[in-house]
Design an enzyme around this catalytic site. Structure first.
Site, PDB file in Angstrom:
ATOM      1  N   ARG A  72      -4.845 -20.401 -22.079  1.00 48.65           N
ATOM      2  CA  ARG A  72      -3.596 -20.031 -22.753  1.00 48.65           C
ATOM      3  C   ARG A  72      -3.859 -19.489 -24.163  1.00 48.65           C
ATOM      4  O   ARG A  72      -3.967 -18.296 -24.360  1.00 48.65           O
ATOM      5  CB  ARG A  72      -2.638 -21.233 -22.803  1.00 48.65           C
ATOM      6  CG  ARG A  72      -2.302 -21.827 -21.418  1.00 48.65           C
ATOM      7  CD  ARG A  72      -1.438 -20.899 -20.607  1.00 48.65           C
ATOM      8  NE  ARG A  72      -1.073 -21.431 -19.313  1.00 48.65           N
ATOM      9  CZ  ARG A  72      -0.013 -22.203 -19.051  1.00 48.65           C
ATOM     10  NH1 ARG A  72       0.820 -22.545 -20.014  1.00 48.65           N
ATOM     11  NH2 ARG A  72       0.238 -22.614 -17.828  1.00 48.65           N
ATOM     12  N   HIS A 112      -4.367 -26.728 -20.708  1.00 52.09           N
ATOM     13  CA  HIS A 112      -4.055 -26.889 -22.140  1.00 52.09           C
ATOM     14  C   HIS A 112      -4.964 -27.993 -22.686  1.00 52.09           C
ATOM     15  O   HIS A 112      -5.233 -28.981 -21.978  1.00 52.09           O
ATOM     16  CB  HIS A 112      -2.608 -27.384 -22.340  1.00 52.09           C
ATOM     17  CG  HIS A 112      -1.559 -26.330 -22.436  1.00 52.09           C
ATOM     18  ND1 HIS A 112      -0.299 -26.507 -21.905  1.00 52.09           N
ATOM     19  CD2 HIS A 112      -1.551 -25.113 -23.038  1.00 52.09           C
ATOM     20  CE1 HIS A 112       0.436 -25.439 -22.165  1.00 52.09           C
ATOM     21  NE2 HIS A 112      -0.295 -24.575 -22.848  1.00 52.09           N
ATOM     22  N   CYS A 126       3.172 -33.261 -23.537  1.00 48.48           N
ATOM     23  CA  CYS A 126       3.817 -31.946 -23.364  1.00 48.48           C
ATOM     24  C   CYS A 126       5.282 -31.988 -23.797  1.00 48.48           C
ATOM     25  O   CYS A 126       5.819 -30.996 -24.277  1.00 48.48           O
ATOM     26  CB  CYS A 126       3.771 -31.505 -21.903  1.00 48.48           C
ATOM     27  SG  CYS A 126       2.145 -31.383 -21.202  1.00 48.48           S
TER      28      CYS A 126
HETATM   29  N1  ARG Z   1       4.763 -25.577 -16.742  1.00 44.47           N
HETATM   30  C1  ARG Z   1       4.324 -25.599 -18.106  1.00 44.47           C
HETATM   31  C2  ARG Z   1       3.269 -24.521 -18.320  1.00 44.47           C
HETATM   32  O1  ARG Z   1       2.478 -24.297 -17.441  1.00 44.47           O
HETATM   33  C3  ARG Z   1       3.808 -26.949 -18.477  1.00 44.47           C
HETATM   34  C4  ARG Z   1       3.441 -27.068 -19.914  1.00 44.47           C
HETATM   35  C5  ARG Z   1       2.903 -28.395 -20.266  1.00 44.47           C
HETATM   36  N2  ARG Z   1       2.735 -28.537 -21.656  1.00 44.47           N
HETATM   37  C6  ARG Z   1       1.626 -28.992 -22.267  1.00 44.47           C
HETATM   38  N3  ARG Z   1       1.681 -29.195 -23.545  1.00 44.47           N
HETATM   39  N4  ARG Z   1       0.524 -29.161 -21.631  1.00 44.47           N
HETATM   40  O2  ARG Z   1       3.226 -23.884 -19.334  1.00 44.47           O
END
Ligand code: ARG
Length: 270
Positions: free
Chosen positions: A140, A169, A263
């Protein structure tokens, strides 16, 4: 002699999962055909807020926006340090409108928001600890955003490469226990990043694959209490042994989107 861990009261920003759903798949946990029980997600999320408030923390909420099913994952919207806000720029087009909704909340709350130029998913990949910002990349947040964070906050960023798509993440593979130490799952990182973590945190709590798969590293610590997924039993036992107080909070319904406790939680550090 057991150590006494000290709690520091925190200010958390969250977003009610009123419109929570799994309508697209942008990480391996998400299955578009899996039914989602939004009412259960709401009940579980209220349990998280109750746990924070029962332990003396302040919890605020951003109004959820229809059509943004992942907006519940407040951690991804920003990193807030010393009252300064680095906003977000999402990798997935489906999540991009969330940035403006959160930015509006921050502006109304009296913060200036710095908009990142590179892909930057807030506390999902940026974890302040020990006078540094541990900064994830690989799936990401772009490396260029690490430099933006360093420039804005004047805090050194330490880049860490994530290599397993299940731990897309940084906050799915590592969390800060307090200002000195972290817990993490080494297998989620590249060999060089593992070596960096060993060097920085020789006394870290090392999680097993089972704990990581249970989202045990997507935890929130106030320095004493660790709000953690109940299935992360190995990690819970180790934290207890180290003098922390695990507080189990079940967010299994949000797991269907690849999310957990951290999250759902943005820490506002002023
Ligand atoms: N469905 C979300 C994504 O893929 C989940 C995000 C989870 N957030 C986190 N801080 N890990 O972006």
């Amino acid at each position: 002699m057991p150590v006494t861990r000290v709690r520091r009261p925190r200010r958390y920003l969250t977003c009610e999962p009123r419109f929570f759903d799994v309508r697209y798949a942008i990480n391996p946990w998400m299955r578009e055909d899996a039914p989602v029980d939004t009412a259960l997600a709401l009940t579980q999320w209220h349990g998280l807020l109750r746990a924070y408030r029962d332990h003396g923390h302040t919890v605020e909420t951003v109004a959820p926006v229809p059509g943004l099913p992942d907006m519940v994952f407040a951690a991804n919207a920003a990193l807030v340090l010393d009252g300064r806000v680095l906003g977000s720029r999402f990798h997935a087009v489906q999540r991009q409108p969330e940035s403006a909704a959160y930015e509006l909340w921050f502006k109304n709350a009296g913060f200036d928001v710095h908009e990142p130029q590179a892909v930057c998913e807030g506390e999902g990949d940026l974890v302040p600890v020990g006078g540094m910002i541990l900064a994830g990349t690989g799936f990401r947040t772009a490396i260029a955003a690490h430099a933006e964070a360093q420039e804005l906050f004047g805090v050194p960023t330490v880049g860490l490469r994530l290599t397993d798509p299940l731990f897309y993440h940084l906050d799915t593979a590592l969390f800060a226990l307090d200002e000195e130490n972290v817990a993490y799952y080494p297998e989620a990182f590249s060999p060089g990043s593992r070596a960096v973590l060993r060097r920085l945190f020789p006394d870290a709590v090392i999680a097993t694959g089972a704990d990581a798969m249970a989202f045990g590293l997507n935890s929130v610590s106030d320095g004493r209490h660790v709000f953690i997924a109940p299935e992360a039993s190995g990690l819970i036992a180790e934290l207890d042994r180290r003098g922390y107080v695990p507080v189990p909070v079940d967010l299994s319904e949000l797991r269907k989107a690849g999310g957990g406790i951290k999250c759902c939680t943005q820490e506002i550090r002023s």
